[in-house]
Design a protein around this motif. Sequence first.
Motif, PDB file in Angstrom:
ATOM      1  N   UNK A  49     -22.608 -19.533-115.352  1.00  0.00           N
ATOM      2  CA  UNK A  49     -22.849 -20.638-116.218  1.00  0.00           C
ATOM      3  C   UNK A  49     -22.419 -20.367-117.764  1.00  0.00           C
ATOM      4  N   UNK A  50     -22.077 -21.549-118.348  1.00  0.00           N
ATOM      5  CA  UNK A  50     -21.577 -21.141-119.804  1.00  0.00           C
ATOM      6  C   UNK A  50     -22.239 -22.224-120.618  1.00  0.00           C
ATOM      7  N   UNK A  51     -22.850 -21.975-121.824  1.00  0.00           N
ATOM      8  CA  UNK A  51     -23.322 -22.951-122.651  1.00  0.00           C
ATOM      9  C   UNK A  51     -22.723 -23.037-124.148  1.00  0.00           C
ATOM     10  N   UNK A  52     -22.807 -23.729-124.837  1.00  0.00           N
ATOM     11  CA  UNK A  52     -22.549 -23.569-126.321  1.00  0.00           C
ATOM     12  C   UNK A  52     -23.182 -24.412-127.321  1.00  0.00           C
ATOM     13  N   UNK A  61     -14.847 -27.328-128.929  1.00  0.00           N
ATOM     14  CA  UNK A  61     -15.963 -27.239-127.983  1.00  0.00           C
ATOM     15  C   UNK A  61     -15.558 -26.627-126.570  1.00  0.00           C
ATOM     16  N   UNK A  88     -23.913 -28.531-124.343  1.00  0.00           N
ATOM     17  CA  UNK A  88     -23.676 -28.874-122.907  1.00  0.00           C
ATOM     18  C   UNK A  88     -23.502 -27.645-122.097  1.00  0.00           C
ATOM     19  N   UNK A  89     -23.859 -27.329-120.680  1.00  0.00           N
ATOM     20  CA  UNK A  89     -23.469 -26.354-120.218  1.00  0.00           C
ATOM     21  C   UNK A  89     -22.551 -26.331-118.891  1.00  0.00           C
ATOM     22  N   UNK A  90     -21.778 -25.611-118.811  1.00  0.00           N
ATOM     23  CA  UNK A  90     -20.873 -25.694-117.532  1.00  0.00           C
ATOM     24  C   UNK A  90     -21.180 -24.724-116.584  1.00  0.00           C
ATOM     25  N   UNK A  98     -15.127 -23.056-126.805  1.00  0.00           N
ATOM     26  CA  UNK A  98     -16.398 -22.178-126.806  1.00  0.00           C
ATOM     27  C   UNK A  98     -16.834 -22.226-125.416  1.00  0.00           C
ATOM     28  N   UNK A  99     -16.797 -23.382-124.616  1.00  0.00           N
ATOM     29  CA  UNK A  99     -17.515 -23.620-123.471  1.00  0.00           C
ATOM     30  C   UNK A  99     -16.884 -22.689-122.270  1.00  0.00           C
ATOM     31  N   UNK A 100     -15.459 -22.888-122.014  1.00  0.00           N
ATOM     32  CA  UNK A 100     -14.824 -22.485-120.880  1.00  0.00           C
ATOM     33  C   UNK A 100     -14.637 -21.041-121.165  1.00  0.00           C
ATOM     34  N   UNK A 101     -15.235 -20.147-120.772  1.00  0.00           N
ATOM     35  CA  UNK A 101     -15.313 -18.674-121.038  1.00  0.00           C
ATOM     36  C   UNK A 101     -15.481 -18.048-119.729  1.00  0.00           C
ATOM     37  N   UNK A 102     -15.006 -18.292-118.585  1.00  0.00           N
ATOM     38  CA  UNK A 102     -15.459 -17.801-117.380  1.00  0.00           C
ATOM     39  C   UNK A 102     -14.470 -16.487-116.925  1.00  0.00           C
TER      40      UNK A 102
END
Lengths: 231, 206
Positions: A104-107, B158, A96-98, B161-165
Motif C-alpha cells: 500500500x502507498x498513500x500520500x 501527486x 488517496x491510497x494505492x 508521491x503515490x507510485x513508490x513501489x
Amino acid sequence: MRPFRHATFTPICDHRERPVAAFDRLDGMQRTQNLIVCEHCDSVYRRRSLARGEVADCVVCGAVLDRHQWLGVDAQFALIFAALIVFVIANVSPIVTLGLSGMKAATTLWGAVIAMWNDGAQIVAFLSAMTLFFFPLGQILIFGWVLWFARKGIRAPGFPLAMSALVRVKPWSMIEVFMLGTLVAVVKAHTYFDVVPGAGIWAFGFLTLLVTVFSSLDPRELWDLTAEAEA
Amino acid sequence: MSTPPRAIDLGMMACHVCRQVTAYTEDRHARCPRCGNTLHARKHASVSRAWALLVAAAIFYIPANVFPIMRTQSISSRDDNTILSGIMELWRAGSPGLAVIVFTASIIVPVLKFLIMGFLLVTVQRSSGMVARQRARLYRFVELVGYWSMLDVFVVAILSALVHFKILSRVEPLPGVVYFGIVVVLTMLSAMSFDPRLIWDNRKSQ
C-alpha cells in the motif's frame, strides 16, 4: 440562489459638460468615499448600496465593479473558521491510497511536495508548497484575523498590511486546480492500481467549495465597514 | 446613457490595492493615504514588463513540451511521457472526458494566453481603438483561466508521491514538468503586469 441582477452605478458627472478638476470640488477623503473607479478601464462612478443578488457592471468595459456582499461579517468569520478546520483535515489525512499486490502507498499534500523535492524538481516542490499550502493558509489566517476585529467594527492591528496581503495573495491560491489534478491522477493510477480515496480527497473537495464561496467575497469591503480603533 | 468620465481625465486616481480614490499625482513615491501602498495611475512599465515575461514564457514553453514530464517505471518497461503523449494515453486508457480537460488546461489555455496577450500588447502599442470592449473581455478571460494550467504539474506531483513501489512500479518527475511550471508562473506574471486601462487610453479613433 436567486440569479444575479445587473445593476448600474451613476457616472459621477457628464464628461463633456464638466471636464477635469471635478476633484477640486471634492475635499479630502470623506467625499471620495462614495466614488468607485473601474479597475479595468478607469471609469468613475458614484457608488450606491446594492440590493441582495445585485452585481454592478462597468458600462464601458463590462468588468464587475462591485457585488452585493451577501454574507455579514459574522457569517464570513464562521466560513473562514470552517475553512481553517477543513484545511487542517485536508493536510493531515491521506488524499488517496494505492494498492499493488498487497503493498500500500498513500500520500498527503506534503508527501507530494517532498517527493518532488527529492526527485530533482525543487522548483515544482516550491511552487506547490506556496500555491497549495502557504498562500491558502495565509489567506485563511489573515482574513480570519481582520474579520475577528471587524465583528466589533474595528480595524485589526496591522490592518492596512493585512488587507494589502489579501489582495496580493488571492491570485496565487490554487486549491481548486489541485482538486481537479487529484481526480486526474486517480483516474490515471486506476489503470494499474487499486485506488482507495482517503479522507483528504473529500476534505479538499469541501475546501474547494468553501474557497469558491469566499473568493466571491471582496475583503476590501472591510475598509468601509470598520473604523480606526480609538487610541 | 452617456459614457462615464475616466479618473485620469478628472484629475483622480484610485489605489490599485484598496481602491481608495485620491487626487492625481505624478509623484512616483506617493502613497495611498488609506492602505499605504504606492500610488500610480497606471501600472509601472506595464507593456515592456508584460512583453518580457511573455517572451520568457514562450521560450520556456518549448522545453516544457519537448522534454518528457513524467517517467513511469516498472520491472518490464520504462515509459517517458511528454504533456501531449500523456494526454493521448489518458484518452486511450483512462477517461476521454478528463483527457479533454487536461488538453484544455495544458495546451489550449497556454497557447490562447500567448495569442491573446500578444494581441493585447500589440494593439495597445498601436493605440488602437478597435474592439476595445472585446479586448477588455479577452483580458478578463486570461486572468480567469490562467492558473488552471498548473493542472498537469499537480498531477505529476501527486503521482510521483503515490507510485513508490520500489522496483515494481515507480513514477518520477522529469525536467519538462519544471519548465511547464515556470511557463505557468511567467504567463500569470505577464498578465498581472499588463494594465487593462491602457486599452482605453490614447485611442486614435473615436
